[in-house]
Scaffold this motif. Structure first.
Motif, mmCIF file in Angstrom:
data_model
loop_
_atom_site.group_PDB
_atom_site.id
_atom_site.type_symbol
_atom_site.label_atom_id
_atom_site.label_comp_id
_atom_site.label_asym_id
_atom_site.label_seq_id
_atom_site.Cartn_x
_atom_site.Cartn_y
_atom_site.Cartn_z
ATOM 1 N N ALA A 1 0.827 -1.213 0.000
ATOM 2 C CA ALA A 1 0.000 0.000 0.000
ATOM 3 C C ALA A 1 0.859 1.260 0.000
ATOM 4 N N LEU A 2 1.928 1.275 0.808
ATOM 5 C CA LEU A 2 2.784 2.458 0.834
ATOM 6 C C LEU A 2 3.540 2.625 -0.478
ATOM 7 N N SER B 1 -4.632 10.895 -7.350
ATOM 8 C CA SER B 1 -3.546 10.524 -6.450
ATOM 9 C C SER B 1 -3.869 10.906 -5.014
ATOM 10 N N ARG B 2 -4.489 12.059 -4.827
ATOM 11 C CA ARG B 2 -4.861 12.464 -3.470
ATOM 12 C C ARG B 2 -5.892 11.513 -2.881
ATOM 13 N N VAL C 1 -5.130 4.993 1.072
ATOM 14 C CA VAL C 1 -3.988 4.211 1.565
ATOM 15 C C VAL C 1 -3.665 4.586 3.004
ATOM 16 N N ASP C 2 -3.720 5.879 3.312
ATOM 17 C CA ASP C 2 -3.437 6.291 4.690
ATOM 18 C C ASP C 2 -4.451 5.696 5.665
ATOM 19 N N GLN D 1 -5.462 1.478 9.731
ATOM 20 C CA GLN D 1 -6.144 0.262 10.187
ATOM 21 C C GLN D 1 -5.164 -0.877 10.393
ATOM 22 N N ILE D 2 -4.230 -1.028 9.442
ATOM 23 C CA ILE D 2 -3.241 -2.109 9.559
ATOM 24 C C ILE D 2 -2.361 -1.894 10.788
#
Length: 482
Positions: free
Chosen positions: A205-206, A420-421, A427-428, A433-434
């Motif tokens: 994800a990152l 992208s935003r 993703v953030d 959550q992760i």
């Protein structure tokens, strides 16, 4: 003083054993033994299966063989007479032979190897060096023909009876079994990294946090440059086509047509302008499609601006060439007139009449030549003007193309940044959550390890009470007062 029973141990020890090993506790409370049968151990290809079959053939009901060393009351360690025991055998012995569990040794294949007696003595020496409890250990030789099996069976039965005389080994065995269960669970928790899939998902994800914005913007710039080259080439092609049509029409145009040709050139430019706009719209649509965005082109909603064709050519100024054409035309006309009326000069009566006729013919020829020369010069003048006008139109078309490209690039870039935003925000949120899940897993793992350590300490305290010499008091206060 008798050895302590399970009920005599500390309450926390009893709770831990009851929670981890309820079946063994139930057997102890019912008066049954927790050691059930014989566990056979040894290296590979030592003849363990054959030896078990022979023991069962002698008395099938005398012994029960188990598959787990934790459930065994006696361990049968099988050694091969081919060579003295080594690290593999000693490692197996350390794993299966608990301190309170008797071990009976058997040496197989003595009828196959002649030097089995030397191996037998060497094994006794190595066992005595390995552990003090094996100093006087007896190793029973067994042959393939069956000799020595009866003595081995008798030794196993004696060891089983001796082990069953006292209940303290049963209690100690339950504690050791519980301890091994706790140690195995703690080892599994330590070796198992919780959340490995979550960490891999977090890394992925990152990696894609910006939605591939850098790559997409770089590809967009390349596509814009390619579209610029293609569209400018299209503009040049349309200008050449318009110029060819204009030259062809001018070469065939009469005087009246030349006078109104600026309007005709404006029509040609309008037709070519539509083709340029269609090419630009199609190419920009392909550009947005390749960029993967749905941004619209605001300039494509309405008709494209018509290029401004310069005003018609200025009147052609008559110069020296026109005067020379008049003189040459007059001279040629007189010569032509004399040539035509030369037959009349042979008649004396018509000689005087030939002079005005010659002058009239010369004047007509001079007028036609001068007019034709002026028409040709006018065509060249209009042709030159059309060429200059198309250069001006080309610059407007190129400006139109570049403006549309710049607007499309801006809109697509803004759309990419907006996507992208959104992707970065998603993703953030997922990474948060992760991280929370990983923290919960880590706290759970730490709690499990702490619980295992507390339970292991309680079991160790119980083992210390069980293994304390019989004459020593169990309670700390009594030991300090004696």
């Amino acid at each position: 003083m008798t050895r302590p029973q399970l009920s005599d141990l500390p309450a926390e020890t009893v709770d831990v054993v009851t929670r981890w090993n309820p079946d063994a506790v139930a057997r102890l409370k019912s008066g049954g033994s927790s050691q059930r049968g014989v566990f056979v151990a040894g290296p590979r290809r030592a003849g363990k299966a054959t030896l078990v079959r022979r023991l069962r053939a002698l008395d099938a009901s005398a012994l029960a063989f188990v598959d787990d060393s934790l459930d065994a009351g006696v361990v049968l360690m099988v050694l091969d007479a081919a060579a003295p025991l080594g690290r593999e055998e000693l490692s197996v012995l350390d794993v299966v032979a608990r301190p309170a569990c008797p071990v009976v040794f058997a040496l197989t294949k003595t009828d196959v190897h002649r030097d089995w007696a030397g191996v037998h003595e060497r094994n006794r020496t190595l066992l005595a060096r390995h552990a003090a409890r094996f100093t006087d250990a007896e190793i029973h030789p067994v042959a393939a023909g069956g000799s020595g099996v009866e003595a081995l069976l008798a030794a196993l039965l004696r060891a089983a009876r001796d082990e069953a005389r006292d209940n303290s080994p049963a209690t100690e065995s339950v504690l050791e079994q519980t301890r091994r269960m706790i140690v195995a669970t703690a080892r599994s928790v330590r070796e198992t990294e919780p959340g490995a899939e979550l960490r891999a998902e977090r890394v992925r994800a990152l990696t894609l946090r910006d939605g591939g914005r850098t790559e997409r913007v770089a590809q967009l710039r390349g596509q814009v440059q390619l579209a610029k080259v293609e569209l400018l080439h299209e503009v040049a092609s349309q200008v050449r086509a318009a110029g060819a049509s204009a030259r062809s029409e001018i070469d065939r145009a009469g005087r009246g047509t030349l006078a109104g040709y600026p309007d005709r050139l404006a029509e040609i430019v309008g037709e070519r302008s539509g083709a340029v706009d269609a090419a630009v719209t199609a190419r920009l649509g392909e550009l947005r499609s390749r960029a993967g965005v749905a941004a619209s082109d605001p300039e494509a909603a309405g008709p494209p601006p018509e290029p401004v064709v310069p005003e018609g050519p200025e009147p052609r100024h008559r110069g020296l060439e026109d005067r020379m054409t008049i003189l040459i035309g007059a001279s040629a006309g007189l010569g032509l007139g004399r040539l035509v009326v030369s037959p009349l000069s042979m008649v004396p009566a018509l000689d005087i009449a030939s002079i005005p006729l010659t002058l009239a013919l010369g004047a007509v020829a001079a007028w036609w030549l001068t007019r034709s020369r002026a028409h040709v010069a006018e065509r060249a003048h209009v042709r030159q003007w059309a060429t200059e006008a198309l250069v001006h139109v080309r610059s407007q078309w190129e400006q139109f193309v570049l403006a549309r490209l710049l607007a499309a690039e801006t809109l697509v870039s803004e759309a990419i940044i907006a996507e992208s935003r959104v992707a970065a925000r998603e993703v953030d949120e997922r990474v948060a959550q992760i991280d929370g899940e990983l923290r919960r897993l880590a706290a759970r793992r730490s709690g499990q390890l702490s619980s295992c350590e507390r339970d292991l300490a309680a079991v160790d305290r119980g083992l210390q009470e069980v293994r304390r010499p019989a004459g020593e008091p169990n309670r700390r206060g009594e030991r300090l007062n004696t």
